[in-house]
Design a protein around this motif. Structure first.
Motif, PDB file in Angstrom:
ATOM      1  N   THR A 335       0.782  -1.232   0.000  1.00  0.00           N
ATOM      2  CA  THR A 335       0.000   0.000   0.000  1.00  0.00           C
ATOM      3  C   THR A 335       0.816   1.286   0.000  1.00  0.00           C
ATOM      4  O   THR A 335       0.462   2.252  -0.666  1.00  0.00           O
ATOM      5  CB  THR A 335      -0.939   0.020   1.228  1.00  0.00           C
ATOM      6  N   HIS A 336       1.927   1.323   0.750  1.00  0.00           N
ATOM      7  CA  HIS A 336       2.709   2.561   0.820  1.00  0.00           C
ATOM      8  C   HIS A 336       4.103   2.220   1.303  1.00  0.00           C
ATOM      9  O   HIS A 336       4.440   1.069   1.544  1.00  0.00           O
ATOM     10  CB  HIS A 336       2.042   3.586   1.740  1.00  0.00           C
ATOM     11  N   GLY A 337       4.930   3.260   1.433  1.00  0.00           N
ATOM     12  CA  GLY A 337       6.303   3.058   1.881  1.00  0.00           C
ATOM     13  C   GLY A 337       7.338   3.394   0.832  1.00  0.00           C
ATOM     14  O   GLY A 337       8.531   3.245   1.058  1.00  0.00           O
ATOM     15  N   TRP A 338       6.914   3.854  -0.336  1.00  0.00           N
ATOM     16  CA  TRP A 338       7.852   4.237  -1.381  1.00  0.00           C
ATOM     17  C   TRP A 338       7.659   5.707  -1.735  1.00  0.00           C
ATOM     18  O   TRP A 338       6.646   6.330  -1.399  1.00  0.00           O
ATOM     19  CB  TRP A 338       7.666   3.363  -2.618  1.00  0.00           C
ATOM     20  N   LEU A 339       8.631   6.259  -2.409  1.00  0.00           N
ATOM     21  CA  LEU A 339       8.565   7.637  -2.891  1.00  0.00           C
ATOM     22  C   LEU A 339       8.309   7.639  -4.389  1.00  0.00           C
ATOM     23  O   LEU A 339       8.710   6.702  -5.087  1.00  0.00           O
ATOM     24  CB  LEU A 339       9.882   8.367  -2.600  1.00  0.00           C
ATOM     25  N   PRO A 340       7.653   8.658  -4.908  1.00  0.00           N
ATOM     26  CA  PRO A 340       7.435   8.734  -6.354  1.00  0.00           C
ATOM     27  C   PRO A 340       8.759   8.686  -7.116  1.00  0.00           C
ATOM     28  O   PRO A 340       9.720   9.373  -6.764  1.00  0.00           O
ATOM     29  CB  PRO A 340       6.739  10.089  -6.538  1.00  0.00           C
ATOM     30  N   GLY A 341       8.800   7.840  -8.142  1.00  0.00           N
ATOM     31  CA  GLY A 341      10.005   7.700  -8.945  1.00  0.00           C
ATOM     32  C   GLY A 341      10.918   6.576  -8.513  1.00  0.00           C
ATOM     33  O   GLY A 341      11.871   6.251  -9.228  1.00  0.00           O
ATOM     34  N   GLN A 342      10.667   5.969  -7.347  1.00  0.00           N
ATOM     35  CA  GLN A 342      11.491   4.842  -6.927  1.00  0.00           C
ATOM     36  C   GLN A 342      11.104   3.581  -7.694  1.00  0.00           C
ATOM     37  O   GLN A 342      10.066   3.525  -8.360  1.00  0.00           O
ATOM     38  CB  GLN A 342      11.349   4.606  -5.419  1.00  0.00           C
ATOM     39  N   HIS A 343      11.956   2.564  -7.596  1.00  0.00           N
ATOM     40  CA  HIS A 343      11.706   1.325  -8.328  1.00  0.00           C
ATOM     41  C   HIS A 343      11.886   0.128  -7.415  1.00  0.00           C
ATOM     42  O   HIS A 343      12.472   0.225  -6.337  1.00  0.00           O
ATOM     43  CB  HIS A 343      12.640   1.211  -9.544  1.00  0.00           C
ATOM     44  N   VAL A 344      11.355  -0.995  -7.852  1.00  0.00           N
ATOM     45  CA  VAL A 344      11.500  -2.263  -7.132  1.00  0.00           C
ATOM     46  C   VAL A 344      12.013  -3.309  -8.108  1.00  0.00           C
ATOM     47  O   VAL A 344      11.886  -3.169  -9.331  1.00  0.00           O
ATOM     48  CB  VAL A 344      10.163  -2.733  -6.521  1.00  0.00           C
ATOM     49  N   TYR A 345      12.592  -4.368  -7.549  1.00  0.00           N
ATOM     50  CA  TYR A 345      12.990  -5.533  -8.334  1.00  0.00           C
ATOM     51  C   TYR A 345      11.903  -6.593  -8.183  1.00  0.00           C
ATOM     52  O   TYR A 345      11.486  -6.928  -7.071  1.00  0.00           O
ATOM     53  CB  TYR A 345      14.343  -6.063  -7.865  1.00  0.00           C
ATOM     54  N   LEU A 346      11.461  -7.116  -9.315  1.00  0.00           N
ATOM     55  CA  LEU A 346      10.326  -8.035  -9.350  1.00  0.00           C
ATOM     56  C   LEU A 346      10.775  -9.396  -9.855  1.00  0.00           C
ATOM     57  O   LEU A 346      11.504  -9.510 -10.836  1.00  0.00           O
ATOM     58  CB  LEU A 346       9.231  -7.471 -10.270  1.00  0.00           C
ATOM     59  N   ARG A 347      10.314 -10.446  -9.163  1.00  0.00           N
ATOM     60  CA  ARG A 347      10.503 -11.819  -9.609  1.00  0.00           C
ATOM     61  C   ARG A 347       9.147 -12.508  -9.566  1.00  0.00           C
ATOM     62  O   ARG A 347       8.438 -12.435  -8.568  1.00  0.00           O
ATOM     63  CB  ARG A 347      11.501 -12.545  -8.712  1.00  0.00           C
ATOM     64  N   ASP A 434      11.627  -6.721  -4.165  1.00  0.00           N
ATOM     65  CA  ASP A 434      12.839  -6.291  -3.475  1.00  0.00           C
ATOM     66  C   ASP A 434      12.966  -4.794  -3.674  1.00  0.00           C
ATOM     67  O   ASP A 434      13.221  -4.305  -4.767  1.00  0.00           O
ATOM     68  CB  ASP A 434      14.059  -7.023  -4.040  1.00  0.00           C
ATOM     69  N   GLY A 435      12.787  -4.045  -2.606  1.00  0.00           N
ATOM     70  CA  GLY A 435      12.859  -2.598  -2.741  1.00  0.00           C
ATOM     71  C   GLY A 435      12.035  -1.912  -1.646  1.00  0.00           C
ATOM     72  O   GLY A 435      11.631  -2.532  -0.667  1.00  0.00           O
ATOM     73  N   PRO A 436      11.806  -0.622  -1.810  1.00  0.00           N
ATOM     74  CA  PRO A 436      12.110   0.193  -2.994  1.00  0.00           C
ATOM     75  C   PRO A 436      13.540   0.724  -2.986  1.00  0.00           C
ATOM     76  O   PRO A 436      14.174   0.824  -1.942  1.00  0.00           O
ATOM     77  CB  PRO A 436      11.125   1.350  -2.852  1.00  0.00           C
ATOM     78  N   TYR A 437      14.016   1.059  -4.177  1.00  0.00           N
ATOM     79  CA  TYR A 437      15.329   1.645  -4.360  1.00  0.00           C
ATOM     80  C   TYR A 437      15.183   2.920  -5.184  1.00  0.00           C
ATOM     81  O   TYR A 437      14.169   3.154  -5.829  1.00  0.00           O
ATOM     82  CB  TYR A 437      16.267   0.674  -5.072  1.00  0.00           C
ATOM     83  N   GLY A 438      16.239   3.697  -5.185  1.00  0.00           N
ATOM     84  CA  GLY A 438      16.221   4.948  -5.933  1.00  0.00           C
ATOM     85  C   GLY A 438      16.564   6.103  -5.019  1.00  0.00           C
ATOM     86  O   GLY A 438      16.985   5.931  -3.869  1.00  0.00           O
ATOM     87  N   SER A 439      16.373   7.299  -5.527  1.00  0.00           N
ATOM     88  CA  SER A 439      16.747   8.495  -4.779  1.00  0.00           C
ATOM     89  C   SER A 439      15.952   8.587  -3.492  1.00  0.00           C
ATOM     90  O   SER A 439      14.742   8.449  -3.494  1.00  0.00           O
ATOM     91  CB  SER A 439      16.507   9.739  -5.635  1.00  0.00           C
ATOM     92  N   PHE A 440      16.681   8.798  -2.356  1.00  0.00           N
ATOM     93  CA  PHE A 440      16.009   9.087  -1.109  1.00  0.00           C
ATOM     94  C   PHE A 440      15.504  10.517  -1.162  1.00  0.00           C
ATOM     95  O   PHE A 440      15.757  11.233  -2.116  1.00  0.00           O
ATOM     96  CB  PHE A 440      16.973   8.866   0.058  1.00  0.00           C
ATOM     97  N   GLY A 441      14.840  10.986  -0.072  1.00  0.00           N
ATOM     98  CA  GLY A 441      14.049  12.200  -0.164  1.00  0.00           C
ATOM     99  C   GLY A 441      14.740  13.440  -0.627  1.00  0.00           C
ATOM    100  O   GLY A 441      14.497  14.489  -0.099  1.00  0.00           O
ATOM    101  N   ALA A 442      15.618  13.372  -1.618  1.00  0.00           N
ATOM    102  CA  ALA A 442      16.394  14.546  -1.998  1.00  0.00           C
ATOM    103  C   ALA A 442      15.893  15.177  -3.275  1.00  0.00           C
ATOM    104  O   ALA A 442      15.923  16.378  -3.426  1.00  0.00           O
ATOM    105  CB  ALA A 442      17.854  14.157  -2.167  1.00  0.00           C
ATOM    106  N   HIS A 443      15.460  14.355  -4.218  1.00  0.00           N
ATOM    107  CA  HIS A 443      15.183  14.878  -5.546  1.00  0.00           C
ATOM    108  C   HIS A 443      13.693  14.879  -5.866  1.00  0.00           C
ATOM    109  O   HIS A 443      13.300  14.795  -7.012  1.00  0.00           O
ATOM    110  CB  HIS A 443      15.941  14.048  -6.592  1.00  0.00           C
ATOM    111  N   GLY A 444      12.843  14.937  -4.837  1.00  0.00           N
ATOM    112  CA  GLY A 444      11.429  15.038  -5.083  1.00  0.00           C
ATOM    113  C   GLY A 444      11.046  16.446  -5.492  1.00  0.00           C
ATOM    114  O   GLY A 444      11.803  17.401  -5.351  1.00  0.00           O
TER     115      GLY A 444
END
Length: 609
Positions: A335-347, A434-444
């Motif tokens: 439901t939540h826990g990621w930032l816009p623009g982040q990505h996850v690894y899917l299997r 597996d994630g989320p990964y990507g920029s932490f709250g810096a480039h929003g």
């Protein structure tokens, strides 16, 4: 004379003690790269960005995917109206007519030209780099400076007071000293990426480059010893045999890491990489006792990464929904826990794919639901995590085929009985996230100071466009209580193959558009309608172009339209070729343009292997 009254040995007759002198230069190398890194961070804005993200609350987001584990009478799924619109768009609707959005100009204040001059200088330097090396933008200048500084430190520590002709062990000690920065840059949960407030994928190029440097210094170490011994070089020495074993594992890693093998046979690359790492650490300790202090930090970094990834792992039920040329992957209970623009690894777990098949990265399309939201508001927005997979490779084409046919022993097509539980047709599968990964709250967008954001995406990179537009709408909705963002206009440019691919996502894109968020779609493989054909309908604030875009001309047109403003941010997401083209186009913009728009920044989101 010595202190004991004995005559001292003249310096020219002293035997070079490699085991005493060379380890000191390994430590000097470590001090050198750590000091250079600290100096670069000191003069950057990374710590200020971390402080701003901490104050705004974004620092605490984007670490883990939160789950909705409350019991439900039915599986939440995409909103029925939205899903039916997607299916209807997939079938195609030829009764459409042209409409174009009304363009509006903007009159905004102009920043000081200092930032524009700095960016222009970096862009000018980037244009001097050949296109084949990635020239064209400021980013390549930063990379070149980093490489030059690092190589300078390596060469200084190798050549300073060394007697390489008689004892080339200095190369071996430098190889060991480079293991820590090599592994520091290799992990997904990267401490350096956290300090830089960026994603691990943005600095992974340095890991690949350091890997080549490690192989080069190891090659010099072994080759100079072989040349020194000449014909007397023999394998009877146990130290020599272990050294050849170590070098064999390094060569295996280097050979399978070249671009063609990584791109075409990623599974082979991944397996060979793991085998070579294990073999390297198992044999290097037998080759030299001086290796032990240098292998503990890399192992600790990798162990920390594995533990963090275990904490981030989620096993969920998902739904595959086929669209035109793409597959929508809906994970309802994330439901939540990621930032816009982040990505996850899917299997995806099926019998058709090997357990060794690597996970694949996808940008999260859906906005995170705030924990305080009720279920009704969440379902209205499509409750859950949504990914979009374009049919660009064997794996994604297999997903698309599975979503259409449902033929797999480990999956099941949703029946009429299941439809009552899911509200929508589709194929139910089990997935691992597996994630989320990507920029932490810096480039929003909440921290973006530019007034105009231009986002260019190709194919399934439209996920990045949708996430950006969702974030903008949320930010502008809350701007009355706490205004942080300076963004006033967002230009979205989507490069896609066919009109059917655009219409399949039109229902997701249209609600996000407004007078402040406009969309231009470039259809590269769809011919324009003839005089006898009905033209497709275009939603408000949307423009269709039946041509391949000239990104340089497009960017110049947008700059002229919005100038004067206080800064422009250009973002790109999609295939690596498109991202490089955007970066070159940004670098080719002249100093006058940059000064007029108050400076231009560039950020890329691309998953290169």
């Amino acid at each position: 004379m010595s202190a004991a009254g004995l005559p001292s040995v003249p310096d020219q007759f002293k035997v070079y003690d490699s085991n005493t002198i060379d380890p000191k230069y390994s430590r000097y190398f470590t001090y050198g790269w750590l000091g250079s890194l600290a100096l670069a961070l000191l003069f950057s804005s990374s710590f200020l960005v971390l402080i701003r993200s901490f104050r705004s609350g974004r620092f605490f987001c984007g670490w883990f995917i939160d789950e909705d584990l409350s019991p439900r009478r039915k599986l939440p799924s995409l909103d029925q109206t939205l899903h039916q619109a997607l299916l209807k768009a997939e079938d195609g609707d030829s009764s459409r007519s042209y409409k174009t959005a009304k363009r509006r100009g903007s009159n905004k204040r102009v920043l000081s030209a200092n930032q524009a001059i700095v960016n222009d200088g970096l862009a000018s330097a980037g244009r001097l780099v050949p296109t084949t090396l990635g020239g064209g933008g400021p980013e390549v200048v930063y990379r070149m400076i980093s490489r030059i500084v690092y190589l300078g430190i390596v060469l200084l520590c190798v050549l300073k007071d060394a007697q390489l002709s008689s004892n080339p062990n200095r190369f071996g000690f430098l190889t060991l000293a480079q293991l820590t920065p090599l592994f520091l840059l290799s992990t997904k949960n990267n401490p350096l990426a956290f300090i830089l407030s960026t994603g691990y994928e943005k600095i992974n190029w340095a890991h690949r480059w350091l890997g080549r440097t490690v192989w080069l210094t190891a090659t010099c170490h072994g080759a100079m010893w072989a040349y020194k011994h000449g014909r007397q070089y023999t394998l009877s020495n146990q130290k020599t045999r272990w050294g050849l074993a170590v070098y064999s594992f390094l060569c295996l890693s280097a050979l399978t890491s070249i671009k063609p093998i990584r791109s075409k046979c990623y599974t082979l690359f991944w397996i060979a990489h793991m085998m070579s790492i294990i073999g390297f650490f198992a044999t290097i300790a037998y080759h030299t006792p001086f290796a032990q202090p240098w292998i503990y930090p890399p192992i600790a970094l990798y162990a920390f990464d594995l533990c963090a990834r275990l904490v981030k792992l989620r096993f969920k039920d998902a739904e595959l929904i086929p669209l035109e040329g793409m597959t929508l992957i809906h994970i309802p209970h994330a439901t939540h826990g990621w930032l816009p623009g982040q990505h996850v690894y899917l299997r995806i777990f099926t019998s058709n794919w090997s357990a060794l098949e690597p996970a694949h990265p996808f940008t999260i399309l859906s906005p995170p639901r705030h924990p305080s939201q009720t279920d009704s508001s969440a379902v209205e927005r499509g409750d859950g995590l949504i990914l979009l997979a374009g049919c660009s490779g064997n794996w994604t084409r297999s997903i698309h085929s599975l979503a259409r046919t449902g033929q797999s022993s480990c999956t099941k097509a949703v029946t009429s009985e299941d439809s009552e539980k899911t509200d929508t047709p589709g194929v139910a599968v089990s997935v691992m996230l597996d994630g989320p990964y990507g920029s932490f709250g810096a480039h929003g967008l909440s921290e973006e100071k530019a007034e105009v954001v231009i986002c260019i995406a190709g194919g399934s990179g439209v996920s990045f466009l949708i996430a950006l537009a969702e974030e903008a709408r949320a930010e502008w909705a809350a701007i009355g209580s706490r205004a942080r963002s300076g963004v006033k206009v967002i230009e979205l440019i989507w490069v896609v193959r066919t009109l059917a691919m655009y219409t399949s996502l039109e229902a997701l894109l249209s609600p996000l558009l407004s007078s402040r968020v406009r969309l231009s779609v470039y259809l590269t493989q769809s011919p324009p309608p003839t005089a006898n054909e009905d033209a497709p309908t275009v939603r408000p604030y949307t423009t269709l172009h039946f041509i391949k875009p000239d990104l340089g001309a497009t960017l110049r047109t947008l700059m002229d339209e919005h100038a004067p403003v206080s800064g422009v941010s250009v973002r790109a997401c999609g295939p690596s070729g498109l991202v490089r083209q955007v970066e070159r186009s940004v670098g080719e913009l002249g100093r006058a343009v940059r000064t007029e728009v108050g400076g231009i920044s560039f950020e890329a989101e691309s998953f290169n292997v």
